[in-house]
Every structure is written in C-alpha cells, then in structure tokens.
Design a protein around this motif. Structure first.
Motif, short mmCIF file in Angstrom:
data_model
loop_
_atom_site.label_atom_id
_atom_site.label_comp_id
_atom_site.label_asym_id
_atom_site.label_seq_id
_atom_site.Cartn_x
_atom_site.Cartn_y
_atom_site.Cartn_z
N UNK A 1 8.79 3.14 40.91
CA UNK A 1 9.83 3.96 40.29
C UNK A 1 10.39 5.02 41.24
N UNK A 2 9.56 5.50 42.15
CA UNK A 2 10.02 6.50 43.12
C UNK A 2 11.10 5.94 44.03
N UNK A 3 11.13 4.62 44.21
CA UNK A 3 12.18 4.02 45.02
C UNK A 3 13.53 4.12 44.32
N UNK A 4 13.53 4.00 42.98
CA UNK A 4 14.76 4.17 42.23
C UNK A 4 15.28 5.60 42.39
N UNK A 5 14.37 6.57 42.33
CA UNK A 5 14.75 7.97 42.52
C UNK A 5 15.36 8.17 43.90
N UNK B 1 21.80 7.79 46.97
CA UNK B 1 22.82 7.06 47.71
C UNK B 1 23.99 6.64 46.82
N UNK B 2 23.92 6.93 45.51
CA UNK B 2 24.95 6.50 44.59
C UNK B 2 25.62 7.66 43.88
N UNK B 3 26.53 7.33 42.98
CA UNK B 3 27.19 8.31 42.13
C UNK B 3 26.96 7.90 40.67
N UNK C 1 28.29 7.94 31.32
CA UNK C 1 28.83 8.01 29.96
C UNK C 1 28.39 6.78 29.14
N UNK C 2 28.43 5.62 29.75
CA UNK C 2 28.02 4.41 29.05
C UNK C 2 26.52 4.41 28.79
N UNK C 3 25.74 4.89 29.76
CA UNK C 3 24.29 4.90 29.61
C UNK C 3 23.85 5.86 28.51
N UNK D 1 22.96 6.98 37.87
CA UNK D 1 23.28 7.22 36.46
C UNK D 1 22.01 7.36 35.63
N UNK D 2 21.02 6.51 35.90
CA UNK D 2 19.76 6.60 35.17
C UNK D 2 19.04 7.91 35.49
N UNK D 3 19.07 8.32 36.74
CA UNK D 3 18.46 9.59 37.12
C UNK D 3 19.15 10.75 36.40
N UNK D 4 20.46 10.71 36.31
CA UNK D 4 21.20 11.79 35.67
C UNK D 4 20.91 11.87 34.17
#
Length: 554
Positions: free
Chosen positions: A197-201, A206-208, A213-215, A257-260
């Motif tokens: 899971x730390x890799x997703x973090x 690197x993303x935006x 809003x959809x999530x 988006x998931x992190x946010x």
C-alpha cells in the motif's frame, strides 16, 4: 505482571513482552522466518503463530512459558460475525474463527509449559488503540483513532484514554473500510495487496486527483464519526495494471485521487473525535496510520495540538497493545514505549565470532562512526547494523542503508541496490536540533511517520531525499537516544557541510528487513554496498572480494 502479547490471525504475526507495565521486548515473526510479513493474510494461514518471536521475547527476559501471568491474543472470536453477514466476500473466513477459538491450545503446544487458560482474547481494535494510547510519550489522557482493513466486525475505532482505561466512542462496521478500499486499489494497480500500500502512496505524488469528485460517491464521511467506504468500481477509473507493466498517468491519477479522499475522510473523523473529547493529544494506530502523507495533513489541519503515531501501527503492533491493555487492567500502570528498538541484538564479542566463522576480512577501526562518515562523504553506500532491531516497518538507524543525499543519482542507485521501483523515495535522517532549518512539519519525528516540506534553499543541496512533490519523510535523531547515529551525522556534516544522511531499510525488495548477523552478511554479499558497519567492525566490499584473504582482523 508478566504478559506476552500475540498477534497472529491476519498478517504481520508478532510477539511482545510487557513486565509490570514496562515494554521489555517486541519482534515480528518475519525477522526470524525471513518471510515478508510473516505470512499472507489468507484464512488458511490463520493458524500460524509467531512462535520464534514469542520464544525470543521470553528468552530475552529469562522467562519460561509457565512464568507468564497472561497471554494477550489480539482478536476476540466472540465478537466476530460470518463474513457474508458483514458484506464481505470471503467464503473461507470461518477458518479464521475456528483457528482463533483454538489459539489457546495452539499456543500451549508451541510454548511448552504454557497453561492455555492463561490466554485472553483482546478485541483487535482495542489492542490497536492500546498500542497508541498506552505507548505514547507523556502517558496522559489522549484521544485515539484506529483505522485498518478489518477486525472482528469493524474497520475503525474512535476511543479515549482516561487514566489507565480506554473508552470506546465510535466504531465503523464492515464492509465499510478505508483500509480495504486502499488494499483493493493496491491490487488493481499491480502491487501486492496487504503489503504494498505504501507504493500507492508514493505513486500518488506523481499524479493529480482529477478523479476525486467521482470517487467521493463511494468513499465519504457520514458526519457522525463514521464513513462509507465500499463498492468502488476501480476498473471504471482506470485499466488494471499488471505487476510487470509500466504505470501510466491514469494509474498515478487514481492513486492521487484515492489518497486525497482518504485524507478528507480522516480529517472529518479526527474533527468529530476532537469534538467529543477536546483532548490536546491524538494517537493513531492501525495500518492506515502508516500513511505518513495523511498523518501530516492531520497534524497540519486537524484540531489536535500534537499527533503521535505508533511506529508499529500495523497488526504487529497489536501484540504490544494487547499486552499493555491487560497490564493496565491488572493495575500495572503502562509505561510509554522506550523506542522502536525492541528486537534482537548481539554483543561485540558475538559479532566478532560471527565474522570469524564467516571467514570475511574485517577490521575494528578506532571510531566506527568516523569510518562510516568518511565512506559516505566519498559517496559510498553503507550497510548499518547496530544495536537492537526495530519493531515495525521503518528502518530507524539500527538496520539501515546509508548514503550521501547530495547526489541526485543516489536515489536511482539505492532503488537499484534494493530492486525497487524508481518512483519510490528514500528518506533523510537529521539531528533533531537541525531539522527545523531544513524541514517544515511535525517535529520531532523520530519514527518516519510524517512527511515534511523541504525548504527551497535545501532542495538542490540534498536532492536524493527530496520526493517529486518537494517533501521528505524524515527521521529526527536525538543524540541522547541515538549517540552513534548522531556521531555519524556530525562527522558527515564536518566533511561535507550537509547535516543530512540518506536512510532506507537494510533489505532488498520482497525480503524482510535484515535482523541477525547472517542476514546482514547475506545482504551485503549480494548487493553492491561499499561498507558493512556491524557493531564496532567494518567490512569493505573491496576487501571481501579480494582473492586470498578472509577471516583475519586487520
């Protein structure tokens, strides 16, 4: 009271020993078995116990199993419900409950002499909560928030420590789980679920968060101290990624988006909890509390004056928490944990004997810290093996790889040494009294559980430790607590003008952190590391592979 804590049912099996309220030892089974996380979190492995870690904890204190007053097992099968009744798709989950019920007998078998009647079932999230509230420095009343994948029937607990008691305030029933949602995304992005899971973090930076809003349709706080988190159709957000496929912009954006949405939900839970308790201090535990980006936002935007995170926040920490909870209930006022260095260590003589047996060329310099500082200043990579091993997933100056932070290429170099993805950052360690001039964020930060903004003036000076978003997950070093590490930092600054050293875990991808001398020698021998500093001894790679030498100290 002599109380052994055991975590076993899901993942990260571990044992911890608490005597009269004081933490004496704690260790994860993976460090002995050399299986990452000890085992996979599947029902068929639920019977496996941390028998080597438990035996070592007892040996450390000179105890026999029959000397124990109690054993805390961090899961209470009486609280559990069938998986389908909780909305979970896990047809074999009943095996977990069977194994949990039989745990006292299993423990009596692997710890001969232990009376199975001494085993007490401790609710999983209360064990997590105790690992935060009772282990935190200061020892006073505080709020505690637990979030993970799942326990018996919930995935969250909001509670409060009052004296030596824990008062439960709110729990979120399954299937809603922030931890499970993040795990699902981990698998969707091609990483190992309940491990990476730390890799997703890291990828999120690197993303935006353009899908936020959809999530929010699937993950959101409910305003009453709980949340909705279930049923996310990840395939509608981006195509799944194979384990060996390159990541794309869509993958990074869904991670962001998931992190946010995780951070938004956590902030709501924190504010609700503060509204109930009005405490100054918040403690965090559970696997979600290892998300250092979210922790920093809680510290920065939340209503609590101080946030403390259990360094073994994942399930391994419930071994300690369960033991502390029983200790508190027996009237032994639990003491704050003395640090994360709660595992195995060896004397100088024992380490020397290991090296002679291994027939490797080694030396005993007059000052091992100065030797290491010189190697680092020359841009060498150092394997650092000192004192007791760490409890939890972070290398904190006992089982570490060290490097020069002033060369940008050292990030790629270390990721190559470890066999890791290149988007993953490495961390800086810095003396506590120097941190504020370089890093902005919660200080002190001795356990690498927060991210800090790197001051603009320093970003080009220490590029190896600056993540793509301008942050770093730092470890502050207190010379009174870690004099040898502090001496390395001081010596390195004297040679380079930089008060920061790269610190990442001493292991390679997919392997547990190095724990004993054999592990250290194997890792050093198979990786392009320039120097192994093991206790007072130094082994140089150039000497190790020079023909005709070996085993004689210089």
């Amino acid at each position: 009271m002599r109380i052994l804590g055991i975590n076993a049912l899901f993942h990260d099996p571990a044992a911890a020993l608490v005597i009269d309220g004081r933490t004496v030892a704690a260790a994860e089974e993976e460090r002995f078995s050399r299986r990452k996380h000890g085992k996979r979190p599947v029902p068929f492995s639920a019977w496996e116990l941390p028998e080597q870690a438990a035996a070592w904890c007892l040996k450390r204190a000179g105890l026999r199993p029959q000397d124990l007053d109690a054993v805390a097992y961090s899961f209470d099968p009486a609280l559990a419900r069938p998986a389908d009744a909780m909305g979970l798709d896990d047809p074999w989950d009943h095996l977990r409950l069977t194994y949990a019920r039989e745990a006292p007998g299993f423990l009596g078998t692997v710890l001969p002499g232990l009376d199975p009647e001494a085993v007490r079932f401790v609710p999983h999230h209360l064990a997590h909560a105790a690992s935060g509230a009772f282990a935190a420095p200061g020892g006073g009343d505080c709020s505690v928030l637990v979030l993970d994948g799942r326990g018996e029937r919930a995935s969250h607990l909001a509670a409060r420590r009052v004296g030596d008691r824990l008062e439960s305030l709110r729990a979120q029933d399954l299937p809603h789980s922030l931890g499970l949602v993040y795990e699902e995304l981990t698998g969707h992005l091609g990483f190992l679920r309940s491990s990476d899971e730390f890799k997703v973090m890291a990828l999120a930076s690197h993303g935006t968060p353009r899908m936020l809003a959809e999530l929010r349709r699937y993950v959101y706080p409910t305003g009453d101290g709980g949340f909705h988190a279930a049923g996310v159709p990840w395939h509608e957000f981006c195509a799944p990624r194979g384990p060996d496929e390159p990541w794309t912009r869509d993958h990074a954006d869904v991670a962001a988006s998931a992190q946010a949405v995780l951070e938004e939900t956590l902030l709501d839970l924190v504010r609700w909890l503060h509204g109930r308790t009005h405490d100054r201090v918040l403690t965090l535990a559970g696997g979600v509390a290892l998300n250092c980006v979210a922790n920093s936002r809680i510290a920065r935007e939340g209503p609590f004056s101080r946030v403390w995170v259990q360094p073994a926040a994942g399930d391994a920490g419930t071994a300690l928490g369960g033991a502390l909870l029983l200790s508190a209930g027996a009237g032994d006022g639990p003491e704050p944990m003395p640090g994360a260095d709660l595992g195995r260590d060896w004397s100088d003589a024992e380490l020397g004997a290991w090296l002679k047996t291994a027939a490797v060329p080694f030396e005993r310099p007059a000052d091992i810290a100065a030797t290491v500082a010189g190697t680092l200043a020359d841009n060498g990579i150092v394997a650092w093996f000192q004192g007791r091993s760490e409890y939890g997933p972070r290398a904190l100056g006992h089982r570490s790889l060290l490097a020069h932070p002033g060369h940008a290429g050292n990030l790629e170099r270390l990721n190559d040494v470890k066999g890791r993805e290149q988007f993953r950052p490495v961390a800086p360690m810095v003396l506590a009294d120097r941190a504020a001039e370089i890093f902005e964020g919660p200080l002190p930060s001795p356990y690498m559980l927060f991210v800090h903004d790197v001051a603009p003036a320093w970003r080009e000076r220490i590029p190896a430790v600056v993540h793509v978003d301008g942050t770093a997950r730092i470890q502050t070093v207190d010379p009174a607590r870690e004099p040898l590490v502090a001496a390395v930092l001081t010596g390195f600054e004297r040679l380079t003008g930089l008060p920061v050293v790269v610190n990442t875990s001493l292991n390679t991808a997919g392997r547990p952190m190095v724990d004993d001398p054999r592990d250290a020698l194997e890792c050093f021998g198979s990786s392009p590391v320039d120097l192994l500093a093991i206790g007072p001894y130094a082994i140089r790679r150039a000497d190790l592979f020079r023909t005709g030498e070996g085993g004689v100290p210089r």
